[in-house]
Design an enzyme around this catalytic site. Structure first.
Site, short mmCIF file in Angstrom:
data_model
loop_
_atom_site.label_atom_id
_atom_site.label_comp_id
_atom_site.label_asym_id
_atom_site.label_seq_id
_atom_site.Cartn_x
_atom_site.Cartn_y
_atom_site.Cartn_z
N HIS A 58 0.84 -1.20 0.00
CA HIS A 58 0.00 0.00 0.00
C HIS A 58 0.88 1.25 0.00
O HIS A 58 1.24 1.77 1.05
CB HIS A 58 -0.89 -0.03 1.25
CG HIS A 58 -2.01 0.96 1.24
ND1 HIS A 58 -3.23 0.70 1.79
CD2 HIS A 58 -2.09 2.22 0.75
CE1 HIS A 58 -4.02 1.74 1.65
NE2 HIS A 58 -3.35 2.69 1.01
N HIS A 60 1.47 5.14 -1.95
CA HIS A 60 1.03 6.17 -2.89
C HIS A 60 2.26 6.84 -3.49
O HIS A 60 3.01 7.49 -2.76
CB HIS A 60 0.14 7.19 -2.18
CG HIS A 60 -1.15 6.61 -1.67
ND1 HIS A 60 -2.25 6.43 -2.48
CD2 HIS A 60 -1.49 6.11 -0.45
CE1 HIS A 60 -3.24 5.86 -1.77
NE2 HIS A 60 -2.79 5.66 -0.54
N LEU A 61 2.48 6.62 -4.78
CA LEU A 61 3.67 7.16 -5.43
C LEU A 61 3.37 8.43 -6.23
O LEU A 61 4.29 9.08 -6.73
CB LEU A 61 4.33 6.10 -6.31
CG LEU A 61 4.94 4.92 -5.53
CD1 LEU A 61 5.47 3.85 -6.48
CD2 LEU A 61 6.05 5.39 -4.60
N ARG A 62 2.09 8.80 -6.35
CA ARG A 62 1.65 10.09 -6.89
C ARG A 62 1.95 10.36 -8.35
O ARG A 62 1.67 11.44 -8.84
CB ARG A 62 2.23 11.25 -6.04
CG ARG A 62 1.92 11.18 -4.57
CD ARG A 62 0.44 11.30 -4.30
NE ARG A 62 0.15 11.42 -2.87
CZ ARG A 62 -0.90 10.85 -2.28
NH1 ARG A 62 -1.75 10.13 -2.99
NH2 ARG A 62 -1.11 11.00 -1.00
N ASN A 92 -4.88 5.71 -7.15
CA ASN A 92 -5.52 7.04 -7.13
C ASN A 92 -4.59 8.14 -7.61
O ASN A 92 -4.35 9.14 -6.93
CB ASN A 92 -6.08 7.36 -5.74
CG ASN A 92 -5.02 7.45 -4.66
OD1 ASN A 92 -3.93 6.91 -4.81
ND2 ASN A 92 -5.33 8.13 -3.57
N ASP A 152 -8.59 2.59 -3.35
CA ASP A 152 -8.12 3.22 -2.11
C ASP A 152 -8.11 4.75 -2.19
O ASP A 152 -7.71 5.33 -3.19
CB ASP A 152 -6.73 2.73 -1.74
CG ASP A 152 -6.31 3.32 -0.40
OD1 ASP A 152 -6.95 3.01 0.60
OD2 ASP A 152 -5.38 4.16 -0.38
N HIS A 232 -5.61 -0.95 5.85
CA HIS A 232 -5.48 -0.15 7.07
C HIS A 232 -6.64 -0.27 8.08
O HIS A 232 -7.42 0.66 8.26
CB HIS A 232 -5.25 1.33 6.76
CG HIS A 232 -6.05 1.90 5.62
ND1 HIS A 232 -7.41 1.74 5.49
CD2 HIS A 232 -5.67 2.64 4.56
CE1 HIS A 232 -7.82 2.37 4.41
NE2 HIS A 232 -6.77 2.91 3.82
N ASP A 305 0.79 2.59 3.75
CA ASP A 305 -0.07 3.71 3.34
C ASP A 305 0.74 5.01 3.24
O ASP A 305 0.24 6.09 3.59
CB ASP A 305 -1.28 3.87 4.27
CG ASP A 305 -2.37 4.74 3.64
OD1 ASP A 305 -2.26 5.09 2.45
OD2 ASP A 305 -3.33 5.08 4.35
N HIS A 309 2.45 14.34 0.58
CA HIS A 309 1.69 15.53 0.17
C HIS A 309 2.62 16.73 0.17
O HIS A 309 3.48 16.85 1.05
CB HIS A 309 0.53 15.80 1.13
CG HIS A 309 -0.62 14.86 0.97
ND1 HIS A 309 -1.43 14.86 -0.14
CD2 HIS A 309 -1.09 13.88 1.78
CE1 HIS A 309 -2.36 13.92 0.00
NE2 HIS A 309 -2.18 13.31 1.14
ZN LIG Z 1 -6.97 4.13 2.18
#
Ligand SMILES: [Zn+2]
Length: 435
Positions: A58, A60-62, A92, A152, A232, A305, A309
């Site tokens: 999980h 997030h590599l953006r 996402n 997600d 999560h 996760d 940002h």
């Molecule tokens: Zn999530």
């Protein structure tokens, strides 16, 4: 494969044995009490713990879309620094990874970076909107061979859409990773619903908003005989439902994040949005139930996760701030602090929950292999006796939103080997020429 030879001297295996390991051409060639090899680069482990390379389910590599916050390359660097050899890129992005084109793009960017394996996760529904199934089959057949699907950030809230998704992925033994958040119960929610939210005047996010979806989906997956993973988990009640489901033989796995193993909603009292995360930090009782659930195997894995940002998204008022925290570089230290140093787990269990089990759930065959002769040398070495002070400005991520800035944490990752080649060597990142 690397032509290089590396001889790791005096490493503590997860089961406590002290061994030398010889890595040749990407594989573990020999494991023995004493190995001599004059051609090899010698690494003195001095009792540090050696683990199979960590696998995150999980991340997030953006990229594509928010390259100001993270790229596949910068996220791979953060992963290598944290001891990871495989990351799972959440869908996402912008555009959303809901088709073969985007997942292949992310997969190729991971190969170009060459520091970890980047396995794209595909969206369950088009645009993460929860209405129409995404091109699941095309993503599964693509170069990226996607097997894990998740909206997600959003919950697949419609039970009929969830049912169709669970039925579809059975064709190729896929799994849906559900972000369990009942949307109507969490409109405008800012933090855990409880004593602290009442004092702070922030809109609460009730535990049942998570538990209601977990309960629904374990019943659904049992009905259609498919495979479900819960992202999560944060509440004691959620752990109880999963324990009940597993006792009935329901095919469900679950993850907990490092931050939910350590932090509580008390941190929100600072109004510092660095502690704003989805799902929210919960109470001490929940934290203890999560640790117990991880220790007894109710919760299968730790997943980060990791949610970078930009400073504009986090250094603002709580209400305006984005949800999410950095996690890759601190994950193993937090697991050591909460699970090893509190005697709830041993290193064999840590190797399982941070490598073997996530690799098995996602089907990453080159990862999570036991440390034995012939295994691909995806390896992490951590010095559990050393500690470090977290400094967000030293992060390899493009973002700075770690909730652990200034924390003194146990466990320093000193070496990461990716397919037999060091990506982290004596604590320093190594950029390999993969051209
Ligand atoms: Zn999530």
């Amino acid at each position: 494969m690397s032509p290089h030879r590396y001889l790791i001297k005096g490493a503590t295996m997860p089961d406590g044995r002290i061994c030398d390991l010889l890595i040749v051409a990407g594989l573990i060639q020999t494991i023995s009490a004493k190995i001599e090899d004059t051609d090899a680069i010698v690494i003195k482990a001095n009792g540090s713990v050696i683990l199979p390379g960590l696998v995150d389910l999980h991340t997030h590599l953006r990229q594509p879309g928010r390259e100001d916050a993270e790229t596949v390359l910068s996220g791979s660097r953060a992963g290598a620094k944290g001891g990871f050899t495989a990351l799972s890129a959440m869908a996402n992005t912008s555009p959303v990874a809901d088709n073969a084109g985007v997942v292949e793009q992310v997969f190729r960017l991971g190969q170009q970076a060459g520091l970890v394996d980047v396995f794209p996760i595909g969206a369950v529904t088009q645009g993460l909107e929860g209405v129409v199934l995404a091109e699941i089959g095309a993503m599964a057949d693509s170069l990226a061979r996607v097997r894990v699907f998740s909206d997600d950030g959003n919950c697949v809230f419609d039970p009929l859409v969830m049912r169709r998704g669970l039925e579809y992925i059975k064709k190729f033994d896929g799994v849906i990773a559900q972000h369990a958040q009942e949307p109507r119960l969490t409109v405008g929610s800012q933090m855990n619903e409880g004593e602290v939210s009442a004092i702070l005047g922030l809109k609460g996010w009730p535990a049942i908003a998570e538990e209601a979806i977990i309960a629904r989906d374990v019943l659904l997956v049992d009905h259609v005989k498919s495979r479900l993973h819960i992202c999560h988990v944060t509440t004691a009640g959620g752990v109880e439902i999963i324990r009940w489901a597993k006792a009935r033989g329901i095919n469900v796995t679950a993850e907990v994040t490092p931050h939910h193993l350590l932090l509580t909603d008390d941190f929100a009292r600072s109004y510092d949005p660095v502690f704003k995360v989805n799902p929210p930090l919960r109470t001490e009782k929940d934290v203890m139930a999560l640790r117990e659930g991880l220790s007894d195997g109710t919760i299968d894995i730790v997943a980060t996760d990791h949610a970078p940002h930009s400073s504009e998204s986090k250094e603002c008022e709580w209400h305006e701030a984005s949800f999410g925290m950095l996690a890759l570089e601190t994950a193993l230290s937090i697991v050591q602090k909460t699970m090893i140093d509190s005697h709830l787990m041993n290193w064999t269990q840590v190797a399982n929950c941070l490598s073997t089990a996530p690799a098995r759930i996602a089907g990453y065959g080159d990862h999570g292999q036991p440390l034995q002769v012939g295994s691909i040398a995806n390896i992490t070495i951590v010095d559990p006796h050393a500690s470090w002070s977290v400094d967000r400005d030293l992060s390899a991520s493009k973002s700075r939103n770690t909730p652990f800035h200034g924390f003194e944490l146990p466990g320093v990752v000193t070496y990461t080997f990716f397919k037999g080649v060091p990506t982290l060597f004596a604590g320093a990142l190594v950029e390999n020429d993969v051209s």
